[in-house]
Motif scaffolding. Structure first.
Motif, PDB file in Angstrom:
ATOM      1  N   SER A 119       9.650  41.168-103.912  1.00 15.35           N
ATOM      2  CA  SER A 119       8.820  40.191-104.613  1.00 15.35           C
ATOM      3  C   SER A 119       9.136  40.062-106.101  1.00 15.35           C
ATOM      4  O   SER A 119       9.170  38.939-106.628  1.00 15.35           O
ATOM      5  N   PRO A 120       9.376  41.167-106.822  1.00 14.28           N
ATOM      6  CA  PRO A 120       9.703  40.995-108.242  1.00 14.28           C
ATOM      7  C   PRO A 120      10.962  40.153-108.457  1.00 14.28           C
ATOM      8  O   PRO A 120      11.034  39.375-109.423  1.00 14.28           O
ATOM      9  N   LEU A 121      11.951  40.296-107.571  1.00 16.19           N
ATOM     10  CA  LEU A 121      13.167  39.488-107.681  1.00 16.19           C
ATOM     11  C   LEU A 121      12.915  38.041-107.301  1.00 16.19           C
ATOM     12  O   LEU A 121      13.468  37.119-107.892  1.00 16.19           O
ATOM     13  N   GLY A 122      12.092  37.843-106.283  1.00 17.70           N
ATOM     14  CA  GLY A 122      11.851  36.493-105.776  1.00 17.70           C
ATOM     15  C   GLY A 122      10.828  35.700-106.556  1.00 17.70           C
ATOM     16  O   GLY A 122      10.683  34.489-106.347  1.00 17.70           O
ATOM     17  N   PHE A 123      10.118  36.370-107.458  1.00 17.04           N
ATOM     18  CA  PHE A 123       9.037  35.710-108.183  1.00 17.04           C
ATOM     19  C   PHE A 123       9.568  34.660-109.160  1.00 17.04           C
ATOM     20  O   PHE A 123      10.436  34.930-109.987  1.00 17.04           O
ATOM     21  N   SER A 124       9.027  33.441-109.044  1.00 19.23           N
ATOM     22  CA  SER A 124       9.376  32.351-109.948  1.00 19.23           C
ATOM     23  C   SER A 124       8.147  31.973-110.764  1.00 19.23           C
ATOM     24  O   SER A 124       7.200  31.376-110.231  1.00 19.23           O
ATOM     25  N   PRO A 125       8.104  32.307-112.061  1.00 19.94           N
ATOM     26  CA  PRO A 125       6.946  31.931-112.882  1.00 19.94           C
ATOM     27  C   PRO A 125       6.656  30.433-112.834  1.00 19.94           C
ATOM     28  O   PRO A 125       5.502  30.025-112.704  1.00 19.94           O
ATOM     29  N   LYS A 126       7.695  29.611-112.915  1.00 22.13           N
ATOM     30  CA  LYS A 126       7.482  28.167-112.926  1.00 22.13           C
ATOM     31  C   LYS A 126       6.839  27.682-111.623  1.00 22.13           C
ATOM     32  O   LYS A 126       5.860  26.932-111.637  1.00 22.13           O
ATOM     33  N   TYR A 170       2.177  38.010-118.721  1.00 26.04           N
ATOM     34  CA  TYR A 170       2.926  39.159-118.209  1.00 26.04           C
ATOM     35  C   TYR A 170       4.209  38.799-117.451  1.00 26.04           C
ATOM     36  O   TYR A 170       4.993  39.700-117.130  1.00 26.04           O
ATOM     37  N   GLN A 171       4.387  37.528-117.124  1.00 25.23           N
ATOM     38  CA  GLN A 171       5.578  37.103-116.381  1.00 25.23           C
ATOM     39  C   GLN A 171       5.720  37.863-115.061  1.00 25.23           C
ATOM     40  O   GLN A 171       6.808  38.312-114.671  1.00 25.23           O
ATOM     41  N   GLU A 172       4.615  37.999-114.338  1.00 24.22           N
ATOM     42  CA  GLU A 172       4.631  38.712-113.060  1.00 24.22           C
ATOM     43  C   GLU A 172       3.577  38.129-112.127  1.00 24.22           C
ATOM     44  O   GLU A 172       2.716  37.345-112.551  1.00 24.22           O
ATOM     45  N   VAL A 173       3.656  38.509-110.850  1.00 21.32           N
ATOM     46  CA  VAL A 173       2.681  38.046-109.867  1.00 21.32           C
ATOM     47  C   VAL A 173       1.283  38.480-110.309  1.00 21.32           C
ATOM     48  O   VAL A 173       1.055  39.661-110.598  1.00 21.32           O
ATOM     49  N   PRO A 174       0.340  37.560-110.397  1.00 22.05           N
ATOM     50  CA  PRO A 174      -1.015  37.936-110.844  1.00 22.05           C
ATOM     51  C   PRO A 174      -1.746  38.749-109.780  1.00 22.05           C
ATOM     52  O   PRO A 174      -1.510  38.589-108.581  1.00 22.05           O
ATOM     53  N   PRO A 175      -2.620  39.644-110.195  1.00 22.83           N
ATOM     54  CA  PRO A 175      -3.414  40.408-109.222  1.00 22.83           C
ATOM     55  C   PRO A 175      -4.390  39.505-108.485  1.00 22.83           C
ATOM     56  O   PRO A 175      -4.808  38.471-109.008  1.00 22.83           O
ATOM     57  N   LEU A 176      -4.757  39.922-107.281  1.00 21.88           N
ATOM     58  CA  LEU A 176      -5.730  39.140-106.522  1.00 21.88           C
ATOM     59  C   LEU A 176      -7.142  39.294-107.069  1.00 21.88           C
ATOM     60  O   LEU A 176      -7.922  38.349-107.058  1.00 21.88           O
ATOM     61  N   ASP A 177      -7.473  40.478-107.520  1.00 22.05           N
ATOM     62  CA  ASP A 177      -8.843  40.806-107.910  1.00 22.05           C
ATOM     63  C   ASP A 177      -9.288  39.948-109.100  1.00 22.05           C
ATOM     64  O   ASP A 177      -8.748  40.050-110.204  1.00 22.05           O
ATOM     65  N   PHE A 178     -10.283  39.127-108.860  1.00 17.01           N
ATOM     66  CA  PHE A 178     -10.789  38.214-109.883  1.00 17.01           C
ATOM     67  C   PHE A 178     -11.305  38.966-111.104  1.00 17.01           C
ATOM     68  O   PHE A 178     -11.110  38.534-112.243  1.00 17.01           O
ATOM     69  N   THR A 179     -11.957  40.106-110.887  1.00 15.76           N
ATOM     70  CA  THR A 179     -12.529  40.835-112.010  1.00 15.76           C
ATOM     71  C   THR A 179     -11.446  41.390-112.933  1.00 15.76           C
ATOM     72  O   THR A 179     -11.662  41.487-114.147  1.00 15.76           O
ATOM     73  N   GLN A 235       8.287  24.824-119.115  1.00 15.02           N
ATOM     74  CA  GLN A 235       9.059  25.741-119.957  1.00 15.02           C
ATOM     75  C   GLN A 235       9.309  27.083-119.290  1.00 15.02           C
ATOM     76  O   GLN A 235      10.153  27.858-119.738  1.00 15.02           O
ATOM     77  N   PHE A 236       8.586  27.379-118.200  1.00 13.95           N
ATOM     78  CA  PHE A 236       8.741  28.684-117.560  1.00 13.95           C
ATOM     79  C   PHE A 236      10.035  28.755-116.761  1.00 13.95           C
ATOM     80  O   PHE A 236      10.531  27.750-116.248  1.00 13.95           O
ATOM     81  N   GLY A 237      10.563  29.974-116.622  1.00 15.68           N
ATOM     82  CA  GLY A 237      11.793  30.178-115.865  1.00 15.68           C
ATOM     83  C   GLY A 237      11.553  30.172-114.370  1.00 15.68           C
ATOM     84  O   GLY A 237      10.416  30.295-113.896  1.00 15.68           O
ATOM     85  N   SER A 238      12.624  30.032-113.629  1.00 10.97           N
ATOM     86  CA  SER A 238      12.546  29.985-112.165  1.00 10.97           C
ATOM     87  C   SER A 238      12.793  31.336-111.514  1.00 10.97           C
ATOM     88  O   SER A 238      12.744  31.446-110.293  1.00 10.97           O
ATOM     89  N   GLY A 239      13.058  32.370-112.300  1.00 12.97           N
ATOM     90  CA  GLY A 239      13.289  33.691-111.734  1.00 12.97           C
ATOM     91  C   GLY A 239      14.712  33.856-111.229  1.00 12.97           C
ATOM     92  O   GLY A 239      15.497  32.906-111.192  1.00 12.97           O
TER      93      GLY A 239
END
Length: 267
Positions: A119-126, A170-179, A235-239
């Protein structure tokens, strides 16, 4: 094991039997995974499955989604692994969320963890920013425009916009937990934070949160955030992406692990 958990497992076994598939991974999605369920929230079960190798060697296309009619509190559907991996190439946010769900009903094989590790490799911020922005924008325009609004819909605009803000920060997958999103991204002691915290307490206590006067402070924040991300999303990168050969090998390995000697097909 609770009655609903037992019902979910029973339904998964029925799907395997009726569809001649193996379920690789099953989890909770939606408000229960995001950490703000109401007492009567549906159970949104999502899963990945794999057909036998012969099905993928056929000249006929197989349906790549299995859906069951919504009944009582249970909403259950899943994707073929081939579809899942195709969407993973595009950094599909729903799939990324499934993989990190805190409520996992089954994880019977190694494939889910293999995808998770990529997932970290496949993650595309854009790609993810656009997904969450479109979700927030659509829900905002549909539910939060009148002088009176369905108060619970604020969560379905706030969460995707906070996911955007997390990606920006953070340029990463956001956490699920809303809090977690709220505590990190909305300043403690601010009027907005206090308003959101009060709404969260009401929702989780069983308050229906139906039509009430719109909350101007939240609406102003939502409009500002939507405008902000509309301006900067491109402006975000595609990973870096994951090589197709890696995903092909993952798919083939899953076929062997899941079906092994039970299939008439051998590589």
């Amino acid at each position: 094991m609770s009655d609903i958990h037992t019902s979910i497992i029973r339904e998964l076994r029925t799907i395997e039997s009726e569809e001649n598939v193996r379920i690789l991974y099953a989890c909770e999605s939606g408000s229960r995974a995001w950490g703000f369920p109401s007492r009567d929230s549906d159970y949104d079960v999502r899963f990945l499955y794999l057909r036998c190798p012969e099905a993928y060697l056929s000249i006929f296309e197989q349906r790549d989604v299995i859906e069951r009619p919504i009944s009582d509190l249970l909403d259950i559907n899943g994707w073929d692994l081939k579809k899942g991996l195709t969407l993973f190439r595009k950094s599909n946010p729903p799939l990324l969320e499934w993989l990190q769900s805190p409520v996992r009903y089954e994880e019977n094989y190694t494939v889910a963890e293999s995808i998770r590790s990529l997932s970290p490799l496949g993650f595309s911020p854009k790609s993810c920013i656009y997904h969450y922005l479109n979700m927030a924008r659509g829900n905002y325009r549909t539910y939060l425009q009148g002088s009176e609004v369905k108060i619970k819909k604020y969560f379905y605009v706030l969460r995707p916009l906070l996911a955007c803000a997390w990606i920006e920060k953070y340029q990463e997958v956001p956490p699920l937990d809303f809090t977690i999103l709220v505590k990190d991204l909305i300043p403690e002691g601010s009027e907005l934070r206090e308003t959101v915290d009060r709404l969260l307490v009401r929702k989780m206590s069983g308050d229906k949160l139906n039509l009430e006067p719109r909350i101007e402070g939240i609406n102003k924040y939502l409009e500002q955030q939507i405008s902000h991300f509309e301006q900067i999303a491109a402006q975000f990168g595609s990973g870096n992406g994951v090589e197709d050969s890696v995903l092909d090998e993952l798919f083939r390995s899953a076929l062997l692990e899941v079906w092994g000697g039970e299939s008439r097909w051998t590589p």
